[in-house]
Design a protein around this motif. Structure first.
Motif, PDB file in Angstrom:
ATOM      1  N   UNK A   1       0.957  -1.195  -0.081  1.00 13.43           N
ATOM      2  CA  UNK A   1       0.005   0.235   0.000  1.00 13.43           C
ATOM      3  C   UNK A   1       0.939   1.292  -0.080  1.00 13.43           C
ATOM      4  N   UNK A   2       0.526   2.387  -0.869  1.00 13.18           N
ATOM      5  CA  UNK A   2       1.389   3.304  -0.911  1.00 13.18           C
ATOM      6  C   UNK A   2       0.971   4.157   0.193  1.00 13.18           C
ATOM      7  N   UNK A   3       2.226   5.123   0.459  1.00 11.29           N
ATOM      8  CA  UNK A   3       2.045   6.044   1.495  1.00 11.29           C
ATOM      9  C   UNK A   3       0.825   7.067   1.197  1.00 11.29           C
ATOM     10  N   UNK A   4       0.467   7.484   0.158  1.00 12.17           N
ATOM     11  CA  UNK A   4      -0.664   8.270  -0.279  1.00 12.17           C
ATOM     12  C   UNK A   4      -1.874   7.731   0.114  1.00 12.17           C
ATOM     13  N   UNK A   5      -2.082   6.439  -0.071  1.00 13.01           N
ATOM     14  CA  UNK A   5      -3.285   5.698   0.290  1.00 13.01           C
ATOM     15  C   UNK A   5      -3.347   5.524   1.730  1.00 13.01           C
TER      16      UNK A   5
ATOM     17  N   UNK B 154      -6.817   5.362  -5.543  1.00 13.52           N
ATOM     18  CA  UNK B 154      -5.766   4.893  -5.421  1.00 13.52           C
ATOM     19  C   UNK B 154      -5.653   3.322  -4.974  1.00 13.52           C
ATOM     20  N   UNK B 155      -6.896   2.868  -4.678  1.00 12.71           N
ATOM     21  CA  UNK B 155      -7.105   1.507  -4.338  1.00 12.71           C
ATOM     22  C   UNK B 155      -7.349   0.611  -5.900  1.00 12.71           C
ATOM     23  N   UNK B 156      -8.011   1.266  -6.621  1.00 11.57           N
ATOM     24  CA  UNK B 156      -8.015   0.821  -8.147  1.00 11.57           C
ATOM     25  C   UNK B 156      -6.653   0.497  -8.679  1.00 11.57           C
ATOM     26  N   UNK B 157      -5.869   1.559  -8.523  1.00 12.63           N
ATOM     27  CA  UNK B 157      -4.507   1.707  -9.146  1.00 12.63           C
ATOM     28  C   UNK B 157      -3.862   0.568  -8.591  1.00 12.63           C
ATOM     29  N   UNK B 158      -3.831   0.339  -7.264  1.00 16.28           N
ATOM     30  CA  UNK B 158      -3.073  -0.955  -6.609  1.00 16.28           C
ATOM     31  C   UNK B 158      -4.128  -1.919  -5.910  1.00 16.28           C
ATOM     32  N   UNK B 160      -3.759  -4.461  -4.817  1.00 14.81           N
ATOM     33  CA  UNK B 160      -3.091  -5.341  -3.523  1.00 14.81           C
ATOM     34  C   UNK B 160      -3.478  -4.719  -2.144  1.00 14.81           C
ATOM     35  N   UNK B 161      -3.764  -3.386  -2.339  1.00 13.44           N
ATOM     36  CA  UNK B 161      -3.935  -2.576  -1.133  1.00 13.44           C
ATOM     37  C   UNK B 161      -5.336  -2.699  -0.480  1.00 13.44           C
ATOM     38  N   UNK B 162      -6.352  -3.485  -1.291  1.00 13.06           N
ATOM     39  CA  UNK B 162      -7.755  -3.286  -0.767  1.00 13.06           C
ATOM     40  C   UNK B 162      -8.092  -4.390   0.206  1.00 13.06           C
ATOM     41  N   UNK B 163      -6.870  -5.185   0.558  1.00 16.80           N
ATOM     42  CA  UNK B 163      -7.382  -6.077   1.734  1.00 16.80           C
ATOM     43  C   UNK B 163      -6.986  -5.665   3.048  1.00 16.80           C
TER      44      UNK B 163
END
Lengths: 174, 163
Positions: A1-5, B154-158, B160-163
């Protein structure tokens, strides 16, 4: 997860995102503080910085620029402790010279750099920590220290020259 | 470089917990909203009181207004300097402010109707506060929506970060 998110989620009020942000940046912030201050003050100042970060986070307008914002807050706390040292430092003219690579990098690894830093004046020590240990760009360093990018470059060059002199005094040769 | 921070991440979070507690946020918002509503209520009653008042009554109104203003200042200081109010908290706080503005205005209007005087200025002052609270509520919703939109992008772009 990016810092921005993480920042955006924390700004929405998500505690887990804030905890992740703290966990991710805990060591870099402490490293910066520890390189600028002695061990006794480093922990207290680090806590003070994180408190200021948590209080200011809802007002951060550019979540994508979290690192420079974080180090700006860290620098403010450190500067307050080093007011005397900064006052003694002179104002060098802003020049647009390039950051030149020299023998210092070949001679010094990160661990050695850390041990040499304590002998440098605060402004030079700070710029080396931000640029080399925190891997921030010249533009980000300029934003954090509130000085032109040209001054960052000249300060970096001066810091490297001082480091080289220190190394040569200790018997290192390129 | 073997040196490490003395505080672990968990300990650091624990140190920050008091600043993040819900109780402190509620206290800060309550101090600001109740203080402001009380100050407006007391000052409006004082100002619209028909006929001359004895000195002690003036003093009582002045003390009450100052007391409420002190709570307003304290709440404002907490919210701007001490207690972080995140986007969702701001939405809740703005609605609390709006509810307090409407209630205070309604209370003052009822008193004005009972006295048969001062209804127009009461409604004007109350309306001002209601409008300000409404503007804050709209701004808070807008900011929250903006952050939610950015979070989804941002979640759509990445993924993997949605979990």
């Amino acid at each position: 997860m990016t810092d921005e998110l993480l920042v955006v989620r924390a700004q929405l009020g998500e505690r887990a995102a804030l905890a992740e942000l703290v966990a991710r940046w805990r060591v870099p912030v402490w490293t910066y503080v520890r390189r600028m201050l002695d061990a006794e003050r480093a922990d207290d100042v680090t806590q003070e910085i994180w408190l200021a970060v948590v209080r200011g986070l809802p007002r951060l307008r550019e979540p994508g620029a979290f690192a420079p914002w974080l180090f700006t807050i860290a620098r403010r706390s450190v500067t307050e402790r080093l007011r005397g040292e900064y006052a003694r430092a002179w104002e060098e003219p802003a020049t647009d010279e390039a950051v030149t690579e020299d023998a210092v990098e070949a001679m010094v690894d990160r661990a050695a750099l850390v041990s040499l830093l304590s002998g440098l004046p605060a402004p030079e020590r700070e710029i080396l920590v931000l640029f080399y240990l925190e891997d921030l760009s010249v533009e980000e360093c300029a934003r954090i220290c509130r000085i032109p990018a040209g001054t960052v470059k000249s300060r970096l060059n001066r810091a490297r020259r001082l480091l080289r002199e220190h190394l040569e005094e200790k018997g290192y040769r390129p | 470089m073997t040196e490490e921070p003395n505080l672990s991440a968990r300990e650091l979070i624990e140190q920050l917990t008091p600043a993040l507690s819900r109780r402190r946020r509620v206290q800060a918002v309550a101090a600001l909203v109740a203080g402001l509503a009380g100050a407006v209520f007391a000052a409006t009653l004082w100002w619209s009181e028909p006929g001359p008042l004895p000195g002690r009554t003036h003093l009582a109104f002045a003390v009450l207004t100052a007391f409420c203003l002190a709570w307003t200042g304290y709440g404002g200081w907490l919210l701007t300097r001490r207690v972080p109010l995140f986007a969702t908290d701001r939405v809740v706080a703005a609605w609390l402010g709006l509810a307090a503005s409407v209630t205070t205005t309604a209370g003052l209007a009822a008193v004005a109707v009972q006295r048969g005087t001062g209804l127009a200025p009461t409604l004007a002052v109350g309306g001002l506060f209601v409008a300000a609270a409404l503007a804050l509520a709209v701004r808070a919703h807008h900011r929250r929506a903006e952050l939610l939109r950015r979070m989804h992008e941002l979640t759509r772009a990445d993924p993997a970060s949605s979990d």
